[in-house]
Scaffold this active site. Structure first.
Site, mmCIF file in Angstrom:
data_model
loop_
_atom_site.group_PDB
_atom_site.id
_atom_site.type_symbol
_atom_site.label_atom_id
_atom_site.label_comp_id
_atom_site.label_asym_id
_atom_site.label_seq_id
_atom_site.Cartn_x
_atom_site.Cartn_y
_atom_site.Cartn_z
ATOM 1 N N ASN A 1 0.860 -1.183 0.000
ATOM 2 C CA ASN A 1 0.000 0.000 0.000
ATOM 3 C C ASN A 1 0.894 1.230 0.000
ATOM 4 O O ASN A 1 1.357 1.688 1.049
ATOM 5 C CB ASN A 1 -0.920 0.001 1.223
ATOM 6 C CG ASN A 1 -1.939 -1.114 1.141
ATOM 7 O OD1 ASN A 1 -2.896 -1.034 0.372
ATOM 8 N ND2 ASN A 1 -1.703 -2.187 1.893
ATOM 9 N N GLU A 2 1.124 1.733 -1.190
ATOM 10 C CA GLU A 2 2.052 2.851 -1.353
ATOM 11 C C GLU A 2 1.369 4.170 -0.972
ATOM 12 O O GLU A 2 0.140 4.208 -0.791
ATOM 13 C CB GLU A 2 2.526 2.906 -2.814
ATOM 14 C CG GLU A 2 3.322 1.687 -3.247
ATOM 15 C CD GLU A 2 4.732 1.625 -2.628
ATOM 16 O OE1 GLU A 2 5.009 2.349 -1.649
ATOM 17 O OE2 GLU A 2 5.559 0.836 -3.126
#
Ligand code: F6R
Length: 646
Positions: free
Chosen positions: A155-156
C-alpha cells in the site's frame, strides 16, 4: 512520559535474533491457543528481508518443539505483478522456500496473491482473496514490515484507510530498494497486488517489525507523525491491537531516543551532553560557544545547564570534548598492526580512504581484508568489455592458449541468452570477482599502499551467485580468526553500518564479532566506519580525521578505480549520484557540520566510532608505537611503495 509522542505501542529489542524469537513466540501462541479451541489460526504473512528470522524460528519450533501447522491458514500480503510463481523474485517461491516447505502446513490453506494471471482477471482474483479471508473467519494475526515509503503490504503513498486487495503501482523508492535483488531497477515490476489497508486493519492482532538504520526515519514518521495517506503505516496509529518491534538502529529517530530531553528527565552522560548541545546548536543556528542560557531553557535543556552552573561552562566543556576528537596525521596511530576489514572491495576507500592514506604514512603495518568478492555487483556489460580485452590480448600476443580462446566465446554465449535473474555460470562469477579484485588493488595503490597489503578472504557465505546470501557459517568465522591470529592486530577497522539492502555488511560484521570472541590475542581497538550509505552523525563519532582538498581528491581518484561500481549499478548509489559524488558530499558535509558548531573549518572529514570489547571509547588514547624494531622494519618495507609517486 518518554513515549508520549508515540502513537503506537513500540517495543525496542536489541538484536535481530531476539526480535525474531519474540515475534515467532507471539505467532506460536496464536497457533496453539486456536488449536486448543479446536479452531484454525488465520495468519497474515509478509515477505522481504525483515521476517526471515521469524520464519527460521517458526521452523525451529516446528522441528524441536512440535509446533503444529496443520490448523494454520495463511494469507500473504502481496505479490509482484506480473510474476511467475517459480521466479526467484516471486513471493510464492519466497514463502515456500523460507517457511512452508519446512512445516506441516496444508497446501490448500496457503493463500498468496497470484502474479501469473491475465490482467483482466486481477479484479476478480482480488475479490476472491478478500472473500477467502472472510470465509476463514478473518485474520487472527497480521505480520507487517514497513517500506521506506511508509508502505505496509504494498500500500504505497496515497492508499486510503479503507482500501481493499487490489493491483497497485509501486513507488519509485520501493522499486529502487528492490533493485539489488532484481539486478537493476529496470527489472523490478512496476505493479503488484496487495492486501488493502482496510483488510490489514481488520486483523485481530497486528505486529509491525522494522530493523536497521535505513528504516529509522520512516519509523519515526509512522509512529510519531500525523496520520497521512502519504505514509500509509500511520493508519496503524491509535489501534490497541498493534505492536511495533524495533531494533535500536530502527528506533534511533524516535524522540525518546534521539532527543529524550524533549519528553522527560534525562540521565546525563558525557555522550548525551555532546548530543544535546550539538543538537541545540543546529536547532537555534548558533555555534556552541554562542549558546546562551535562554537557548537552553527554551529547548527543555535547563537541567543540563544546571549541572554546570552556567551556559558558558557547559559550552566550553562540550566544545573541548569535540575538538579533542579531531585527529590529524600526528594524532593518528603510528607503527601499529592494523587490519581493515572491508565487506566489499570499495567500502575501504569510500569510507576510510583518507584515513588509510594517513595511516600508511604513519608506518603502520596494515592489511586490507576484503571479506567478499562483491562479484554480484558487476553488471554484464562491464564483463563484456573485459572479455573483449581478453580476446584482443590473446590475438595481439598470439597466445595459443585454448582457455584464453574459448573463455570469451563461452562468456559471450552465456550473456547473450541470460535472463535478468539468472545465476551466472562459474566462469562469469570468477571473472567478475577478478575484476573487483583488480580494482581494489588499483585503488590501494592510488592511496600509496602495496598490492601485497590486500587479502581477499572470499568468505563462503557470499558465494551463492545470487543476491540472497547464506547465513554466516563456521568456515566464515574460522577464516577471520586465522587472519586475526596471523596479524595479532592492535586496531581493526570494521564496517559498522547495519543498513545495506542485502545485509552483507551485517553478516560481515557478525563474522568479525564471532571471530573476535574466539581470537586468542588481546582485544583490539575497533574503529567502526559507517558503510557506504551514510556517515556517523557528529554527536556519535569518537574520532574525526580531517583531510585537505588534495587528500579528498586522492581519495576520489581511488574511488574511481572501482570502475565497475560507478553509476552503472543503480542500487549502489541511492539517488542518481555517482559514488564519488556521495563521497565528496559526505566528507565535506561532516566538516561543514563541525564548522557550523563553531569548530575549526576543515575541508572534509571522515568519522569513526571507536570501541573495545563492545564498549565505546570516548577518547581513544593516541596510540604510541608497539611494533618492535624488527617488525617496524618489516612493516615499513611492506608499507612503502618502492618508488614514491608523490
Ligand atoms: C512484503 C511487504 C512489504 C515489506 C516492506 C519491507 O510482503 O509487504 O511491505 O514488508 O517493503 O521490506 P524489507 O523487510 O525487505 O525491508
Amino acid at each position: 512520559m518518554l513515549t508520549q509522542r508515540e502513537k503506537m505501542n513500540v517495543v525496542i529489542i536489541e538484536g535481530l535474533d531476539r526480535i525474531a524469537r519474540v515475534v515467532a513466540e507471539r505467532i506460536a501462541s496464536v497457533i496453539r491457543s486456536k488449536a486448543t479451541e479446536g479452531a484454525q489460526a488465520v495468519l497474515g504473512l509478509a515477505t522481504g528481508s525483515t521476517p526471515l528470522g521469524v520464519y527460521r524460528e517458526l521452523i525451529r519450533m516446528h522441528r524441536e518443539e512440535g509446533l503444529d501447522f496443520s490448523n494454520v491458514v495463511t494469507f500473504n500480503l502481496d505479490e509482484y505483478f506480473p510474476m511467475d510463481p517459480g521466479s526467484m523474485h516471486s513471493y510464492h517461491r519466497y514463502m515456500w522456500e523460507n517457511l512452508f516447505d519446512h512445516v506441516n502446513i496444508r497446501r490448500e490453506n496457503v493463500h498468496i496473491p497470484r502474479g501469473d494471471i491475465p490482467k483482466h482477471e486481477v479484479d476478480e482474483h482480488c475479490r476472491a482473496f478478500e472473500e477467502a479471508i472472510v470465509q476463514a473467519g478473518g485474520l487472527d494475526f497480521q505480520l507487517l514490515g514497513i517500506g521506506r515509503t511508509g508502505h505496509i503490504g504494498f500500500n504505497e503513498p496515497g492508499s486510503g484507510p479503507g482500501s481493499r486487495t487490489r493491483l497497485i503501482f509501486l513507488d519509485t523508492l520501493t522499486r529502487r530498494d528492490a533493485a539489488g535483488d532484481f539486478f537493476g531497477e529496470d527489472n523490478v515490476p512496476v505493479e503488484a497486488i496487495t492486501m488493502g489497508v482496510g483488510t490489514i486493519l481488520e486483523a485481530r492482532e497486528i505486529v509491525l517489525m522494522a530493523t536497521g538504520e535505513h528504516k529509522a526515519k520512516i519509523v519515526q514518521r509512522a509512529v510519531e507523525g500525523p496520520v497521512d495517506p502519504d505514509v500509509p503505516a500511520t493508519y496503524l496509529q491509535g489501534q490497541p491491537n498493534v505492536t511495533v518491534y524495533l531494533d535500536p538502529p530502527a528506533a534511533a529517530e524516535l524522540t525518546r531516543i534521539k532527543t529524550p530531553w524533549l519528553v522527560g528527565e534525562v540521565e546525563w552522560t558525557r555522550e548525551r551532553e555532546v548530543e544535546a548541545v550539538a543538537w541545540l546548536s543546529e536547532q537555534v543556528g548558533k555555534s556552541i560557544l554562542r549558546l546562551g542560557e535562554r537557548d537552553y531553557r527554551d529547548q527543555h535543556l535547563s537541567s543540563l545547564v544546571a549541572r554546570y552552573g552556567s551556559a558558558p561552562r557547559l559550552n566550553g566543556e562540550v566544545f573541548n570534548a569535540l575538538i579533542a576528537k579531531i585527529r590529524g596525521k600526528s594524532k593518528l596511530p603510528r607503527e601499529k598492526r592494523i587490519v581493515l576489514f572491508s565487506p566489499h572491495p570499495d567500502d575501504d576507500v569510500i569510507c576510510t580512504g583518507a584515513t588509510l592514506h594517513k595511516l600508511q604514512g604513519n608506518d603502520n603495518q596494515i592489511v586490507i581484508a576484503y571479506q567478499t568478492s562483491g562479484n554480484i555487483g558487476v553488471v554484464d556489460d562491464e564483463l563484456r568489455r573485459y572479455s573483449e580485452l581478453m580476446r584482443r590480448v590473446g590475438r595481439a600476443f598470439q597466445i595459443r592458449d585454448s582457455a584464453l580462446d574459448e573463455l570469451p566465446e563461452k562468456i559471450e554465449r552465456f550473456l547473450a541468452d541470460k535472463a535478468p535473474d539468472q545465476v551466472d555460470i562459474p566462469e562469469v562469477q570468477e571473472l567478475k570477482r577478478a575484476i573487483r579484485e583488480a580494482e581494489a588493488v588499483a585503488a590501494l595503490e592510488t592511496l600509496r599502499l602495496q598490492p601485497s597489503q590486500a587479502r581477499f578472504l572470499n568468505l563462503p557465505f557470499y558465494r551463492t551467485g545470487e543476491a540472497k546470501k547464506n547465513p554466516i557459517g563456521e568456515r566464515d568465522v574460522e577464516i577471520v580468526v586465522e587472519l586475526l591470529e596471523e596479524m595479532r592486530p592492535e586496531i581493526v577497522f570494521v564496517a559498522g553500518d547495519q543498513a545495506d539492502p542485502h545485509g552483507t555488511h551485517r553478516k560481515c560484521k557478525e563474522a568479525i564479532d564471532r571471530a573476535l570472541a574466539r581470537y586468542s590475542g588481546p582485544s583490539p581497538e575497533v574503529w567502526l566506519y559507517r558503510g557506504a550509505w551514510e556517515e556517523w552523525p557528529v554527536d556519535e563519532a569518537s574520532v574525526f580525521v580531517p583531510m585537505s582538498e588534495e587528500e579528498l581528491r586522492l581519495k576520489i581518484l581511488a574511488v574511481f578505480k572501482h570502475e565497475s561500481q560507478r553509476d552503472k549499478v543503480p542500487y549502489a548509489s541511492p539517488g542518481d549520484r555517482d559514488i564519488w559524488q556521495r563521497v565528496e558530499e559526505r566528507n565535506r558535509g561532516t566538516a561543514a557540520t563541525l564548522e557550523r558548531l563553531g569548530l575549526p573549518a576543515y575541508f572534509a572529514m571522515e568519522a569513526f566510532v571507536v570501541e573495545r570489547d563492545g564498549q565505546r571509547l570516548e577518547n581513544p588514547a593516541v596510540p604510541t608505537s608497539s611494533l618492535g624494531a624488527e617488525a617496524h622494519e618489516r612493516s615499513t618495507k611492506a608499507a612503502r611503495p618502492a618508488k614514491s609517486k608523490t
